[in-house]
Design an enzyme around this catalytic site. Structure first.
Site, PDB file in Angstrom:
ATOM      1  N   ASP A 216      87.289 -64.882  24.909  1.00 64.20           N
ATOM      2  CA  ASP A 216      87.622 -64.315  24.246  1.00 64.20           C
ATOM      3  C   ASP A 216      87.296 -66.347  23.290  1.00 64.20           C
ATOM      4  OD1 ASP A 216      89.174 -62.641  22.858  1.00 64.20           O
ATOM      5  OD2 ASP A 216      90.803 -64.210  22.803  1.00 64.20           O
ATOM      6  N   GLU A 265      81.266 -71.711  41.780  1.00 62.24           N
ATOM      7  CA  GLU A 265      80.747 -72.028  44.070  1.00 62.24           C
ATOM      8  C   GLU A 265      81.001 -70.489  44.151  1.00 62.24           C
ATOM      9  OE1 GLU A 265      85.517 -72.622  43.083  1.00 62.24           O
ATOM     10  OE2 GLU A 265      85.029 -74.530  42.318  1.00 62.24           O
TER      11      GLU A 265
HETATM   12  C1  GLC Z   1      88.739 -61.564  19.552  1.00 62.80           C
HETATM   13  C2  GLC Z   1      89.415 -60.379  20.531  1.00 62.80           C
HETATM   14  C3  GLC Z   1      90.383 -59.556  19.194  1.00 62.80           C
HETATM   15  C4  GLC Z   1      91.221 -60.363  18.915  1.00 62.80           C
HETATM   16  C5  GLC Z   1      91.409 -61.270  19.062  1.00 62.80           C
HETATM   17  C6  GLC Z   1      92.327 -62.881  19.790  1.00 62.80           C
HETATM   18  O1  GLC Z   1      88.001 -61.604  19.153  1.00 62.80           O
HETATM   19  O2  GLC Z   1      88.217 -59.568  20.585  1.00 62.80           O
HETATM   20  O3  GLC Z   1      90.352 -58.255  19.952  1.00 62.80           O
HETATM   21  O4  GLC Z   1      92.535 -59.612  18.633  1.00 62.80           O
HETATM   22  O5  GLC Z   1      89.761 -62.123  20.281  1.00 62.80           O
HETATM   23  O6  GLC Z   1      92.712 -63.246  20.780  1.00 62.80           O
END
Ligand code: GLC
Length: 564
Positions: A216, A265
């Site tokens: 993310d 790993e």
């Molecule tokens: C990313 C995710 C989204 C979230 C953001 C903060 O863009 O896809 O859904 O709100 O990160 O974590």
């Protein structure tokens, strides 16, 4: 494409199905999808023909941002199940030859994470605070935020805390940085303890058998927090050379090189894909180098209009960039953050992102969408994309042709954007409505009363209503994924000439051909196309017009697949 468990390159041309766990299937009737619900639908996923599932966060969370506010990276939210349920799900997936990718959220934790609670309890300057970005405020009394950075969901990116440690207990004190909601404090990635802890998390899930990770906001981890903080009126990346204080800084690549060592790993090494909303340059591909994550999402087709020249040039550019970096390309039309693509394609041509926001705010009342065209284009775009080399990331429900739910009752909305913008931007709930499985069962077969209400029209698109129905979107996806696995070829393609600019035609090295007519009227097919080889059409089958010259036509907004 089914591959042996030891195939280390399985991810390079995989069809990956994104599950938003809360909205997929609810096994215990509490209205929230859960891990046993996913396990119970494994045969559906297997029949769909995908290679892997990617699960959005299922970790303990107050759901301030749909689970992207993580309390504990190495556990399961009790509402979604247990670690045993997770193991059972992985086992069922592997038994069905489906790999499992989990979401890692390294930019921020939630404010309920034990480290953040410890940081609040500790004094300014303490090691506990050094895991996050705590700063003194500006002004005589520290009453002004240390920067003007806005948060992604509206409002400022800094929040002031009430100190808990003596001698200042009870008084307003430092500020902390959160690029997203207040409940999502950003980690300090200059801190080796933070780096080490994420290695532990990667190993924790790898040891439990996951096959890969989706990272993310991968481009935001490393920040230039040197004082005074540089002003930044908008969060969009304004500069594209690594000099932005918050995004896509060169030093972030050291983090992912470290991650690659951990992922290597394992045998086979774990796969990874970066969510990096970076501009369309070779900087984005750095995240996908073999020494880092292997793939980075490419949102260019998602953001492009349904247009022959756009689609072709994006595909060409992404493929050549991927090849140059040793990565494999990725393709996405929908995910849990954007308006579902059959709705996007139903807008009048030339519509912008602002038009989409305005439509959501008007509960979908205006403009009136041409839904038939939206689905036609979505299906054609999907077959165009599924033929390309690289990995296809599909979002749950797109195989049913689901539209965005634009008229969710205001009282049911949960996206922090809605609250942090004083109800000016509606947010992403409309693509997160729990799936319709069967039109005849209570709650459309989802389980208990869904946490977001399903509209009545969802029933007509339920999986059971499309099962076995020739021409349904579900059957088109099943056929496409089945053909895709049989036709899969080396990661290259050749662009072929076509008589009309609105028709795009490419061929994979084994002779698999894909032809898309992006125009709305029938178009002449390229000469030499042998219609007896057509195995799949996104719409009406191609017809011989029998009037000489070009010979045959392809319907408007349609893609054809030809097998060698
Ligand atoms: C990313 C995710 C989204 C979230 C953001 C903060 O863009 O896809 O859904 O709100 O990160 O974590």
């Amino acid at each position: 494409m089914s591959a042996s468990p030891s195939d280390s390159l399985w991810w390079r041309q995989a069809a990956v199905y994104q599950i938003y766990p809360r909205s997929f299937a609810d096994s215990n009737g509490d209205g929230m999808g859960d891990l046993p619900g996913i396990t119970s639908r494994m045969s559906y996923l297997s029949a769909l023909g995908i290679d892997a599932i990617w699960l959005s966060p299922f970790y303990p969370s107050a759901l301030a941002d749909g689970g992207y506010d993580v309390d504990d990276y190495r556990n399961v939210d009790p509402r979604l199940g247990s670690l045993d349920d997770f193991d059972a799900m992985v086992e069922a997936a592997h038994a069905a030859d489906i790999r499992v990718i989990v979401d890692v959220v390294p930019n921020h934790s939630s404010n309920r994470h034990e480290w953040f609670k410890a940081a609040l309890a500790a004094a300014p300057g303490s090691p506990e605070r050094a895991r996050y970005h705590f700063l003194d405020g500006l002004g005589d009394d520290g009453e002004l935020p240390p920067s003007d950075w806005p948060s992604h969901f509206g409002g400022g990116a800094c929040t002031r805390v009430v100190e808990q440690a003596e001698p200042n207990a009870g008084s307003l004190g430092q500020w902390y940085l959160h690029l997203f909601a207040t409940e999502q404090p950003d980690f300090n990635w200059d801190n080796p303890e933070v780096r080490e802890d994420f290695h532990t998390t990667l190993r924790f899930w790898s040891d439990r058998g996951v096959d890969g990770f989706r990272i993310d906001v991968a481009h935001a981890l490393v920040k230039d927090m040197s004082l005074p903080l540089r002003s930044k009126p908008a969060l969009d990346i304004l500069v594209d050379d690594g000099s932005d204080p918050l995004f896509d800084r060169d030093a972030v690549h050291e983090v992912f090189e470290g991650w690659r060592s951990v992922l290597n790993e394992y045998n086979p090494p774990k796969a990874a894909v970066a969510e990096a909303w970076c501009p369309f340059t070779d900087r984005r591909l750095k995240y996908a180098r073999p020494t880092e994550l292997g793939q980075a999402f490419n949102f260019d087709l998602l953001q492009a209009p349904f247009d022959a020249a756009e689609f072709r040039s994006i595909a060409e550019k992404c493929l050549s960039e991927a090849a140059a970096s040793g990565a494999s390309s990725t393709w996405v039309f929908s995910n849990h953050d954007v308006v579902r693509h059959p709705s996007r394609y139903a807008f009048p041509d030339g519509s912008t992102r602002d038009d989409l926001e305005a439509w959501l705010l008007a509960d979908g009342a205006t403009p009136a969408l041409d839904l038939a065209r939206g689905v036609r284009r979505a299906r054609a775009a999907t077959l165009f994309m599924l033929g390309l080399p690289g990995s296809a990331y599909l979002y749950q429900g797109e195989e049913l042709g689901l539209f965005e739910v634009a008229d969710l009752p205001a009282a049911s909305l949960q996206d922090p954007t809605w609250f942090r913008t004083d109800h000016k931007i509606k947010g992403r709930d409309g693509c997160r409505v729990p799936l319709p499985w069967s039109a005849t069962e209570p709650n459309l077969g989802f389980g208990g009363t869904p946490w977001l209400p399903q509209p009545e029209w969802f029933g007509s698109l339920a999986a059971a209503a499309q099962d076995g129905v020739a021409g349904s979107t579900l059957e088109m996806y099943r056929a496409a994924l089945s053909w895709r696995s049989k036709l899969q070829a080396e990661e290259t393609l050749e662009w072929l000439d076509s008589p009309e600019a609105r028709v795009v035609h490419y061929r994979r090295p084994n002779g698999w051909e894909v032809i898309t007519n992006f125009g709305d009227a029938p178009a002449q097919l390229p000469s030499g196309v042998d219609l007896s080889k057509v195995v799949l059409s996104s719409g009406a089958p191609a017809v011989e017009n029998g009037t000489g010259a070009g010979g045959a036509t392809i319907e408007g907004e349609t893609t054809l697949w030809l097998a060698p």
